[in-house]
Design an enzyme around this catalytic site. Sequence first.
Site, PDB file in Angstrom:
ATOM      1  CD  GLN A  94      -2.394  -1.355   2.739  1.00  0.00           C
ATOM      2  OE1 GLN A  94      -3.349  -0.689   3.128  1.00  0.00           O
ATOM      3  NE2 GLN A  94      -1.809  -2.248   3.506  1.00  0.00           N
TER       4      GLN A  94
ATOM      5  CB  ILE B  81       2.942   6.092  -2.318  1.00  0.00           C
ATOM      6  CG1 ILE B  81       3.050   6.956  -1.041  1.00  0.00           C
ATOM      7  CG2 ILE B  81       1.505   5.614  -2.497  1.00  0.00           C
ATOM      8  CD1 ILE B  81       2.226   8.242  -1.090  1.00  0.00           C
TER       9      ILE B  81
ATOM     10  CG  HIS C  38      -2.869   2.785  -2.073  1.00  0.00           C
ATOM     11  ND1 HIS C  38      -2.839   2.646  -0.708  1.00  0.00           N
ATOM     12  CD2 HIS C  38      -4.024   2.198  -2.477  1.00  0.00           C
ATOM     13  CE1 HIS C  38      -3.923   2.002  -0.304  1.00  0.00           C
ATOM     14  NE2 HIS C  38      -4.658   1.713  -1.348  1.00  0.00           N
TER      15      HIS C  38
END
Length: 242
Positions: free
Chosen positions: A100, A102, A118
């Site tokens: 998840q 970034i 994400h």
Amino acid sequence: MDKLYDLIKRSNKIVFFGGAGTSTESGIPDFRSADGLYFSDYEHYRPEEILSHEFLMTNTKMFFKYITEHLIYPDALPNRAHETLVQLEQDGKLLAIITQNIDGLHQKAGSKKVIELHGSVYHNYCINCGQFYSLEEVLARETEDKPIPICDKCGSFIRPDVVLYGESLKNSVIAETKRVLEEADLLIAGGTSLTVYPAAAFIHFYRGDKLVIINKTDTPFNDEAVLVINKAIGDVLDYTKF
Ligand code: NAD
Ligand code: ZN
């Protein structure tokens, strides 16, 4: 941790499902730890308000100030959790990392198969003409007075290719997530509160009966796990190294 060591030893299609807690040992704050971003006040806005599509479009300047100050760490280095996962992949035991995050730290460490649910701050594009920009190019276009990065081609602004609240995950990314989870023989969820949806629900694509959770605090999926380890993920994964 010995139980986890045995599970890893007996598995050849491991999938790691991670979140912000995987990167705290690299100095990047998560959202929900006591010193996480949820408890820092940014002009009275909560992180999920700022990190939303609506905020990006209506309060663009503050959006960019916030992400530059709190979510972009170009100098952060991978930690022992990232490194152990690289080793597992090189040993042919790890099918994929689903993250998840970034922050691009798995790739920086050397992992090859990384699914970024994400998106990533390393990928950026102009909202008008679609021109691609690297993180370096974006940071070079931002100043304290003018925090919004502007596209050279058309003068519109450049945004990070990350999934904001109010935006959908890419279908191709969901499909690939489903594919690897259906194939997995061991699923390790680590450094994630498992409370951000739809990401957390993807755990249910896994059909096996060996879900392991490594997280400092409890998660809503603990009852479904064969093993829960409430310790720092860098220590735990490092311990399982062969
Ligand atoms: P979260 O903040 O909701 O949960 C992180 C969890 O990790 C917490 O439960 C915490 O107890 C645990 N944790 C923290 N440090 C740990 C450690 N060293 N070892 C083990 N556990 C540890 O994070 P989330 O579940 O990933 O969801 C937050 C969302 O925020 C994600 O969608 C993510 O994209 C985004 N985010 C990303 C970053 C990043 O890219 N590094 C940073 C902050 C937020
Ligand atoms: Zn443009």
